[in-house]
Design an enzyme around this catalytic site. Sequence first.
Site, PDB file in Angstrom:
ATOM      1  N   GLU A 150     -30.752 -26.278 -10.111  1.00 49.38           N
ATOM      2  CA  GLU A 150     -31.035 -25.267 -11.143  1.00 49.38           C
ATOM      3  C   GLU A 150     -32.190 -25.672 -12.058  1.00 49.38           C
ATOM      4  OE1 GLU A 150     -27.373 -24.333 -13.175  1.00 49.38           O
ATOM      5  OE2 GLU A 150     -26.774 -22.971 -11.582  1.00 49.38           O
ATOM      6  N   GLU A 306     -23.336 -20.998  -5.462  1.00 53.76           N
ATOM      7  CA  GLU A 306     -22.320 -21.369  -6.458  1.00 53.76           C
ATOM      8  C   GLU A 306     -21.765 -20.113  -7.104  1.00 53.76           C
ATOM      9  OE1 GLU A 306     -23.404 -23.929  -9.679  1.00 53.76           O
ATOM     10  OE2 GLU A 306     -24.509 -25.306  -8.406  1.00 53.76           O
TER      11      GLU A 306
HETATM   12  C1  GAL Z   1     -24.052 -24.503 -12.599  1.00 53.30           C
HETATM   13  C2  GAL Z   1     -24.414 -25.895 -12.104  1.00 53.30           C
HETATM   14  C3  GAL Z   1     -23.215 -26.626 -11.564  1.00 53.30           C
HETATM   15  C4  GAL Z   1     -22.043 -26.487 -12.495  1.00 53.30           C
HETATM   16  C5  GAL Z   1     -21.772 -25.025 -12.733  1.00 53.30           C
HETATM   17  C6  GAL Z   1     -20.598 -24.755 -13.637  1.00 53.30           C
HETATM   18  O1  GAL Z   1     -24.965 -24.039 -13.510  1.00 53.30           O
HETATM   19  O2  GAL Z   1     -25.400 -25.842 -11.095  1.00 53.30           O
HETATM   20  O3  GAL Z   1     -23.555 -27.987 -11.384  1.00 53.30           O
HETATM   21  O4  GAL Z   1     -22.346 -27.136 -13.693  1.00 53.30           O
HETATM   22  O5  GAL Z   1     -22.893 -24.424 -13.320  1.00 53.30           O
HETATM   23  O6  GAL Z   1     -20.408 -23.381 -13.853  1.00 53.30           O
END
Ligand code: GAL
Length: 676
Positions: A150, A306
């Site tokens: 990110e 994710e």
């Molecule tokens: C994202 C990140 C992950 C984790 C996640 C939690 O922004 O890439 O590593 O922190 O959020 O929601």
Amino acid sequence: MRIGWPAGLAFGGDYNPEQWPEDVWSDDVALMRRAGVTMATVGVFGWSMLEPEPGRFDFGWLDRAIETLGAAGISVCLGTATATPPPWLVSQYPDVRPVTADGVRLEFGSRQGYCPSSPTFREHATRLARAMADRYGTNPAVKLWHISNEYGDHISECFCEVSEGHFRRWLADRYGVIGALNEAWGTRHWGQVYRSFDEVPAPRRMPGPGSPSHALDWRRFCSDALLDLMLAEKRVLQEVSPQLPVTTNFMSMFYSMDYWRWARELDVVTDDAYPDPADPHAHVDAARNYDLMRSLGRGRPWLLLEQAPSAVSWRPVNLPKPPGVMRLWSYQAIARGSDGAMFFQWRAPRFGSELHHSTMLPAAGPNSRTFREICQLGSELGALDGVAGGRIDADVAILLDWDNWWALDAEQSMPSVRMRWQAALRPFYDALYELGVTADFARPDDDLGRYRMVVVPNSYLLRESDAAKLADYVESGGHLLVGPFSGVVDEHCRAHPGGAPGPLADLLRVRVEEVWPLTEGAGVAIDLEGSGVEARIWTEWLRADDADVVARYRGGPLDGMPAMTRRVHGSGVAHYVSFLPEDATSILEPALHDAGVRATGRAAVRGVEQLVRGTKAASYLFLLNHNHTAATVPIDAPGTDLMTGAAVADAVELPGYGVAVVLRGAVGTRYEGEEA
Ligand code: GAL
């Protein structure tokens, strides 16, 4: 390049085995298999454990973790581990830490704590990437490189002297001579004429409002500086393991990075999506973000890398996803082009700042509703292989240009802080969504000819060349709808002569004499062929020179004046909307009809999203019930409901938050490189 994971839809999530004793790993893998996991993202934050001391690598644990996954048939999306510099790097080179606009150098202790322009950080990060690629670049379990994490999330800009020097070099590349910068930025305003690039500062905190041109170039630079860093790692990976595709995870519609520039450097676009279960509008914003991801990849499948299995831990109040919603939202991403559904993260941690974030395998263990829902989804996706690779046809494009977003959302010296890119986009996107019209996002300089209609919610910043392309598009039959406060400035933030809509004035034949922003809570009625529309946030004192007035302001200081126009030009039509509508459906519905775009939504059931995703072999109708109550959804062609195996003829019954995927005949697509 072929996407790296095995055939079918990817299912799995971030896996951090380094946070657990190794005897837990076999349990992890057994449960992953039970859940139908096909891919795990590993190593993203592993630097301090992979290189515990400068130059001394310890790959043992990662070797064993990848081996364990690979032996179970689970593919690995491998992080280059550069997302958090190790403490030794930061204490040895304190200057790698980023500096805020107020001059505060941030301490070590969270993640991503590095200056994007630091040569020291870059050297160490590319060294680690090379070591990773040497070690794992031909490992058969590894299918996809995941560079850093990110970019821009915590740190999207740094104001240290190294960054400032980098900014000056970037400006010198762009303008060549300082006179050109002075001209472009209009530095005669407030006496800011520079003698050399060395005098141009990073826009740190200033006594008053700064130059908008300076701010815009800074935004461009910050996106490029991080992109440069990503490319440095990518080059190493490609040199060592050219057969492996690379990605870095995006953050949906994210302000700080120009994802058009980023996406063309990636083999596959991946997204991290965290819609808020507390927000009743979240699924519409999610649809918009997924349309963007598909468009960034030029129509190719992308991957939801994710999402949260249930609650996140970073909002003030973190609501869980009610039963069924995780599954529903996963299908929403797949319906809009994702070749899978991945999560953050697999197992509940015992420590750290993400202790309260939901996980696929909760602390309560497999006997839990989240794990049961995960298993259900995993087993369903395992049977939906055919969807992978499918494309989505869109007749409408929405113009998105990060330069415009940055120029419009400038923090100071604008007519209204309420006129923001996302505020301008929202009514138009939402109306398309409600009407069941799928839209792509496009850049102004894309080939727009394949779209029946192009919607420009706002283009405050508009280049002459892009305006000319829009005029050509209309001339040759396209239908264009331009939103308010457009054509105001050029690519340097200099006003177009004659005022708005600047280079579009010839096409639209209107002139904005004055802008009349509205305060919070204020609205102005609009007369539009009998239907009531209300303007919010923004109205304009508009002169219609040679265009048909299709709507007028009613009441208030603009009473009776033109609010919306239509003009036939060549074989197309150009609309100008001088206000931001509270709800744009009654504006868009006739315009879409005029353009020959079929809108399916209005007639269907409210809150039920319908999408068709097709491959050469088959077409899949996704029905997504965002209501918590059951719905009966009429369908226009028979097929097989893949969830139940039952034949469906003219309607599908969906429970609250229910999903159906109906297999029908093949549809054609119109994407590059694919025949219909
Ligand atoms: C994202 C990140 C992950 C984790 C996640 C939690 O922004 O890439 O590593 O922190 O959020 O929601």
